[in-house]
Write an enzyme that holds these catalytic residues in place. Structure first.
Site, PDB file in Angstrom:
ATOM      1  CB  ALA A  35      -0.936   0.004   1.207  1.00 34.23           C
TER       2      ALA A  35
ATOM      3  CG  ASN B  61      -3.791   3.359   9.981  1.00 36.61           C
ATOM      4  OD1 ASN B  61      -4.265   4.357   9.427  1.00 36.61           O
ATOM      5  ND2 ASN B  61      -2.661   3.411  10.652  1.00 36.61           N
TER       6      ASN B  61
ATOM      7  CG  HIS C 266       1.209  -6.798   5.131  1.00 38.87           C
ATOM      8  ND1 HIS C 266       1.269  -6.293   6.409  1.00 38.87           N
ATOM      9  CD2 HIS C 266       1.399  -5.750   4.308  1.00 38.87           C
ATOM     10  CE1 HIS C 266       1.497  -4.988   6.345  1.00 38.87           C
ATOM     11  NE2 HIS C 266       1.573  -4.630   5.082  1.00 38.87           N
TER      12      HIS C 266
ATOM     13  CB  THR D 230      11.407  -9.051 -12.509  1.00 36.25           C
ATOM     14  OG1 THR D 230      12.290  -8.805 -13.601  1.00 36.25           O
ATOM     15  CG2 THR D 230      10.969 -10.506 -12.523  1.00 36.25           C
TER      16      THR D 230
ATOM     17  CB  CYS E   5       6.075   5.639  26.621  1.00 33.70           C
ATOM     18  SG  CYS E   5       5.805   7.122  27.598  1.00 33.70           S
TER      19      CYS E   5
HETATM   20  C1  PLP Z   1      -4.113   2.659   6.061  1.00 36.45           C
HETATM   21  C2  PLP Z   1      -2.759   2.127   5.678  1.00 36.45           C
HETATM   22  N1  PLP Z   1      -2.157   2.595   4.580  1.00 36.45           N
HETATM   23  C3  PLP Z   1      -0.954   2.145   4.204  1.00 36.45           C
HETATM   24  C4  PLP Z   1      -0.267   1.207   4.922  1.00 36.45           C
HETATM   25  C5  PLP Z   1       1.065   0.746   4.455  1.00 36.45           C
HETATM   26  O1  PLP Z   1       1.036  -0.548   3.980  1.00 36.45           O
HETATM   27  P1  PLP Z   1       2.351  -1.320   3.554  1.00 36.45           P
HETATM   28  O2  PLP Z   1       3.227  -1.311   4.767  1.00 36.45           O
HETATM   29  O3  PLP Z   1       1.894  -2.677   3.193  1.00 36.45           O
HETATM   30  O4  PLP Z   1       2.984  -0.595   2.440  1.00 36.45           O
HETATM   31  C6  PLP Z   1      -0.852   0.695   6.091  1.00 36.45           C
HETATM   32  C7  PLP Z   1      -0.154  -0.285   6.921  1.00 36.45           C
HETATM   33  O5  PLP Z   1       0.563   0.040   7.837  1.00 36.45           O
HETATM   34  C8  PLP Z   1      -2.129   1.167   6.468  1.00 36.45           C
HETATM   35  O6  PLP Z   1      -2.726   0.710   7.564  1.00 36.45           O
HETATM   36  S1  FES Z   2       9.073   6.581  28.362  1.00 35.02           S
HETATM   37 FE1  FES Z   2       7.575   7.991  28.990  1.00 35.02          FE
HETATM   38  S2  FES Z   2       7.499   7.630  31.121  1.00 35.02           S
HETATM   39 FE2  FES Z   2       9.000   6.267  30.464  1.00 35.02          FE
END
Ligand code: PLP
Ligand code: FES
Lengths: 412, 144
Positions: free
Chosen positions: A75, A161, A211, A250, A336
């Site tokens: 994607a 996502n 994937h 390819t 974090c």
């Molecule tokens: C909304 C969206 N677009 C694009 C991507 C990128 O996909 P890819 O890592 O297969 O190129 C992702 C995945 O992380 C996604 O969730």
């Molecule tokens: S990394 Fe943010 S508190 Fe530890």
């Protein structure tokens, strides 16, 4: 790899490749190793046949014609090719000038859309990044308001996502068609999970990735409309002229064969799968909210894909929560986890407060998720949140009735 | 990221979790110093309560923490280390010692800084309540 694996609820990040897909792929890594571009021997023909079969399967999943499918590496590449390819093709002024055309996208898009748009901005295109509303859904009106006479491209993802929200895609597509603007959608989290028909849904360009739908990594597709209108793209990879010149190189035969099979399986199974996934999502959300006070499901309550939920557990920081449920693989919007100290830009763009963004978990289910796993997840998260709240100074303040947002924190 | 065994141990069984009362109650207590550092927007808030005797010895310490596992472990460890120390001895504790004890990776150094800051803030609060001049560098800013 032999240790007991954690339970996997991070399917919006990537899915397991379906064993039925792997089976289709294997011969192309062993005896059927031809190059689909070799026109003069059986090895080539065999490979070409596999690619064309996959092209049919991919097209069938989205109601397209096989000729409209371009295979890519995923994607990210599809988005780049669609956005940069269309912008360069339909630019209103040559390179080096400003005023090359206007593009509309949204702030909570994936980086694989935002960053190509930002690059185009530097190249002299104007880009409007729509601010999503609190429920995360981009509506027809929001896009309509921003359209200008020089708008050449609109790119709005189908489902988000991080929070799974669904934008008003057929309507936005229709608007673009009426105004003769190219419409691209990043369908990575949508295609294969929800019924898709590029004709009915008014799509010109559609990206998706293998994937995320039980296919292999490193292979994806871009749908490029051939009639009404015929969409043209400037290629990014130049070379052998494969994929109608839009994507030289390819072909990844085993990956493409697997991608096709994954598309076929999704087409047949999405209906029953969707119902199962929705039950799981509903159970997670209602039972967690029952067990734990101050939880918030992020994004529109109903306009969401069934496999993703994003929940904030107030007063508990996401990474420490992940640590408490370390036998469940999932994601957090907390900074974090990313070392950037910035919480999820998607949640921030919706106006979710920083502390709730830091407190968020994304759980995403799959074809193989079971009822037992959902039970276990509810129990583990509840236990971890309660453990952490005993330690949380913010929870104490809440219990004392103090408004956390009114405190002068010593920020750094 | 993999956590060290010590971080996991503190996370699962944190030492000295708690407080010496509500925010109002501890404000009124002269023998208690309160340090709250960090901010919810940054994903980390550390709260340290110390109870200091007449002799300037920290008799008891309690913490609460909103933050990652390393921040929880740093504050748990800090309460262990300062108990029984004089305030001056406690002020000498450096975040680098916490980093070493817990084997924190570079991205987690700021969590240990927070623990050091909370010790300073709590002691400063206690000193202020008791009319003791605070050291000029008690406000030492840490960039992270
Ligand atoms: C909304 C969206 N677009 C694009 C991507 C990128 O996909 P890819 O890592 O297969 O190129 C992702 C995945 O992380 C996604 O969730
Ligand atoms: S990394 Fe943010 S508190 Fe530890």
């Amino acid at each position: 790899m032999n240790k007991p694996r954690p339970l996997y609820l991070d399917n919006a990040s990537t899915t397991r490749c379906d064993p039925r897909v792997v089976e289709v792929m294997l011969p192309f890594l062993t005896e059927a190793y031809g190059n689909s571009g070799s026109r003069n021997h059986a090895f080539g023909w065999e490979a070409e046949e596999a690619v064309e079969k996959a092209r049919e399967q991919a097209a069938a999943l989205i109601g397209a014609n096989a000729k409209e499918i371009i295979f890519t590496s995923g994607a990210t590449e599809s988005n780049n090719l669609a956005i940069k390819g269309a912008a360069h093709m339909y630019a209103k002024a040559p390179e080096g000038q400003t005023g090359r055309g206007h593009i509309i996208t949204a702030l909570h898009e994936h980086k694989a859309v935002l960053d190509p748009c930002k690059r185009l901005q530097k190249e002299g295109f104007d880009v409007t990044f729509l601010q999503p509303p609190a429920d995360g859904v981009i509506t027809l009106d929001m896009v309509a308001k921003e359209i200008r006479p020089d708008t050449i491209l609109v790119s709005i993802m189908w489902a988000n996502n991080e929070i799974g929200t669904i934008n008003e895609i057929p309507a936005i597509g229709k608007l673009c068609h009426d105004k003769e603007i190219i419409f691209h959608s990043d369908g990575t989290q949508w295609v294969g999970k929800m019924p898709t028909d590029v004709e009915r849904d008014n799509i010109d360009l559609l990206s998706w990735s293998g994937h995320k739908m039980y296919g292999p990594k490193g292979v994806g597709a871009l749908y490029v409309r051939r009639r009404k209108p015929r969409v043209r793209l400037e290629a990014i990879f130049d070379g052998g002229g494969q994929e109608r010149g839009m994507r030289s190189g390819t072909l990844n035969i085993s990956g493409i064969a697997g991608f096709g099979k994954a598309c076929e399986l999704c087409q047949h199974e999405m209906q029953s799968e969707g119902e199962r996934l929705l039950k799981f999502r509903t159970r997670l959300e209602t039972e967690l909210a029952k067990a734990i006070e101050v939880t918030q499901v992020n994004g529109n309550a109903s306009k969401r894909v069934p496999n993703i939920t994003n929940i904030s557990f107030g007063f508990v920081e996401g990474e420490s929560l992940l640590m408490g449920i370390k036998d469940i693989a999932c994601s957090s919007g907390s900074a974090c986890t990313s070392a950037s100290l910035e919480p999820s830009y998607v949640l921030k763009s919706l106006g979710v407060g920083d502390e709730l963004a830091h407190s968020s978990l994304r759980l995403s289910m799959s074809r193989w998720t079971t009822d037992k796993e959902i039970d276990y997840t509810i129990a583990s998260i509840t236990k971890a949140v309660l453990h952490l709240r005993k330690m949380s100074p913010l929870y104490d303040l809440y219990k004392e009735g103090v408004d956390i947002s009114k405190i002068q924190w010593q920020t750094h | 990221m993999a956590y060290s065994d010590k971080v996991i141990e503190h996370y699962q069984n944190p030492h000295n979790v708690g407080s010496f009362g509500s925010s109002k109650e501890v404000q009124a207590r002269k023998d208690v110093g309160v340090g709250i550092v960090g901010a919810p927007e940054c994903g980390d808030v550390m709260q340290l309560h110390i109870q200091v005797g007449e002799n300037g010895v920290i008799q008891d310490a309690k913490f609460k923490c909103f933050g990652c596992g390393s921040a929880i472990a740093s504050s748990s460890l800090a309460t262990e280390w300062i108990k029984g120390k004089t305030v001056d001895q406690a002020l000498a504790i450096k975040n680098t010692e916490i980093v070493e004890e817990l084997s924190l990776p570079p991205v987690k150094i700021h969590c240990s800084v927070l623990a050091e800051d909370s010790i300073r803030a709590a002691i400063e609060d206690w000193k202020k309540k008791n009319g003791i001049a605070t050291a000029v560098n008690a406000h030492a800013a840490h960039a992270h």
